[in-house]
Design a protein around this motif. Structure first.
Motif, short mmCIF file in Angstrom:
data_model
loop_
_atom_site.label_atom_id
_atom_site.label_comp_id
_atom_site.label_asym_id
_atom_site.label_seq_id
_atom_site.Cartn_x
_atom_site.Cartn_y
_atom_site.Cartn_z
N GLU A 29 45.87 28.34 4.70
CA GLU A 29 45.95 29.65 5.37
C GLU A 29 46.05 29.48 6.88
O GLU A 29 46.82 30.18 7.55
N GLN A 32 49.52 28.32 7.71
CA GLN A 32 50.50 29.40 7.58
C GLN A 32 50.44 30.36 8.76
O GLN A 32 51.47 30.86 9.21
N HIS A 36 53.64 31.04 11.35
CA HIS A 36 54.21 32.39 11.41
C HIS A 36 54.99 32.61 12.72
O HIS A 36 54.54 32.16 13.78
N SER A 39 57.70 30.50 7.32
CA SER A 39 56.87 30.41 6.13
C SER A 39 56.54 28.96 5.80
O SER A 39 57.31 28.05 6.13
N LEU A 40 55.42 28.75 5.17
CA LEU A 40 55.00 27.43 4.71
C LEU A 40 54.47 27.60 3.29
O LEU A 40 53.47 28.30 3.06
N GLU A 41 55.13 26.98 2.32
CA GLU A 41 54.70 27.06 0.92
C GLU A 41 54.25 25.67 0.47
O GLU A 41 55.01 24.70 0.59
#
Length: 375
Positions: A29, A32, A36, A39-41
């Motif tokens: 989190e 991420q 911003h 995006s980071l998955e």
């Protein structure tokens, strides 16, 4: 696969369990939020850990308290992370640790092999503790820069740090991160700057800065500093004066004659019987003339040592300025063309002293306190 360092913010110093409450989801989190609006998955995590940054430095780098210094020699040493810890943001952990080891290694070898007195070992803590403090100071500055939120040019009142400011901080620390900011002060093995004007491009206490040359024997272009090996030997780089080196009037020849013949010569006093002539001191001469202007056979015989089992001549002791393609090492390194200069370099490749070519007595004095005469 990628590796991320994610800044999780400051911890409460009074909360000893704060670090243990972080989870991998909390780290994702945080990453991420940092990325911003991109995006980071995260599909999978091979390994994760929470590291609490602590800029710390040990009180001592050896087992001798300051009150005891000079009464006995150290027997236990610590190096690297054992004596200085910091963040991983500038990649200096391994770099500075290796420098600690190199600084200590050649000194231990010199003492254990009987070439230097045990007082040499005191210089390890003396030199490296100061460098460790510089590392901590730099890391604090850089960590703060990395942790600062990006400045919003549309909202200057919100604070933060601009990319330009962050870049300026990193650029200012560039010499340190590259390993060239170390500048050892005068001590047992590093002299003062009384004669530094003779070779301004070789600052005393700093790492030797190389420059291109032409080897006299075969006209091969070589970087003079790259010819040195990590073998525990001292280097004497004799930059010749403007006289013909074949002449008896030249300062470079007088220096070679002194090193070869005088009972006071460091080469004769400290080189063990039966060893190669350059076993302790690797003497290299750099001439102002082009390689076509000089004859190898006319040069001082001291620069043509016979070595090894078969007494073969070492032709790799003499170099010339590159007058054809340049740059000229005498210009690049600020060598006094009229007087020349003798640059003494420690086994760890730091400049120990700069002397005039005729300063034979000063040369003897310099080594008298850090070398043990051979049996």
């Amino acid at each position: 696969m990628v590796r991320l360092y994610v800044d999780l913010g400051d911890l409460d110093p009074n909360d000893s369990g704060a670090r243990s409450r972080f989870t991998s989801d909390m780290i994702i989190e945080a990453a991420q939020r940092i990325f911003h609006p991109y995006s980071l998955e995260v599909k999978d995590i091979a390994w994760w850990s929470v590291y609490e940054v602590g800029q710390r430095i040990a009180d001592r780098f050896d087992d001798v308290a300051e009150a005891e210094r000079g009464t006995r020699s150290p027997h236990v040493f610590i190096a690297g992370d054992a004596c200085h810890t910091h963040s991983a943001k500038a990649g200096q952990g391994m770099n500075v640790s290796m420098q600690d080891g190199f600084n200590l290694g050649w000194k231990l070898a010199a003492v254990l092999q009987g070439r230097s007195p045990s007082t040499l070992l005191d210089t390890y803590a003396q030199e490296r503790q100061a460098i460790a403090q510089e590392l901590i100071d730099f890391d604090l500055t850089w960590s703060e820069a990395m942790a600062a939120k990006p400045a919003d040019p549309n909202d200057p009142e919100a604070g933060g740090m601009s990319a330009a400011e962050r870049q300026e901080i990193f650029t200012a620390g560039g010499r340190f991160t590259a390993g060239f900011a170390t500048d050892y002060p005068p001590n047992l093995i590093t002299g003062d700057d009384a004669h530094e004007h003779l070779a301004t491009g070789f600052p005393i206490g700093e790492r030797l800065h190389s420059a291109p040359t032409i080897r006299l024997a075969d006209a091969k272009p070589l970087e003079i500093g790259h010819q040195a090996q990590a073998d525990g030997r001292w280097r004497l780089y004799a930059f010749a004066d403007d006289a013909d080196p074949a002449s008896t009037d030249s300062a470079i020849r007088r220096l070679c004659d002194f090193l070869a013949e005088s009972p006071e010569s460091p080469v004769r006093r400290y080189t063990p019987a039966g060893a190669d002539p350059d076993a302790v001191f690797d003497v290299r001469a750099i001439f102002q003339q082009g390689h076509r202007e000089l004859s190898v056979d006319a040069m001082p015989q001291f620069l043509l040592p016979r070595k090894g089992r078969f007494g073969l001549i070492d032709y790799e002791k003499m170099f010339c300025a590159d007058l054809r393609t340049g740059p000229d090492i005498f210009d690049v390194r600020g060598i006094d063309r009229s007087a020349g200069a003798l640059v003494i370099v420690r086994p760890d490749q730091y400049v120990a002293q700069v002397l005039p070519l005729d300063a034979h007595a000063e040369l003897v004095d310099f080594f008298s306190g850090i070398m043990v005469p051979s049996a």
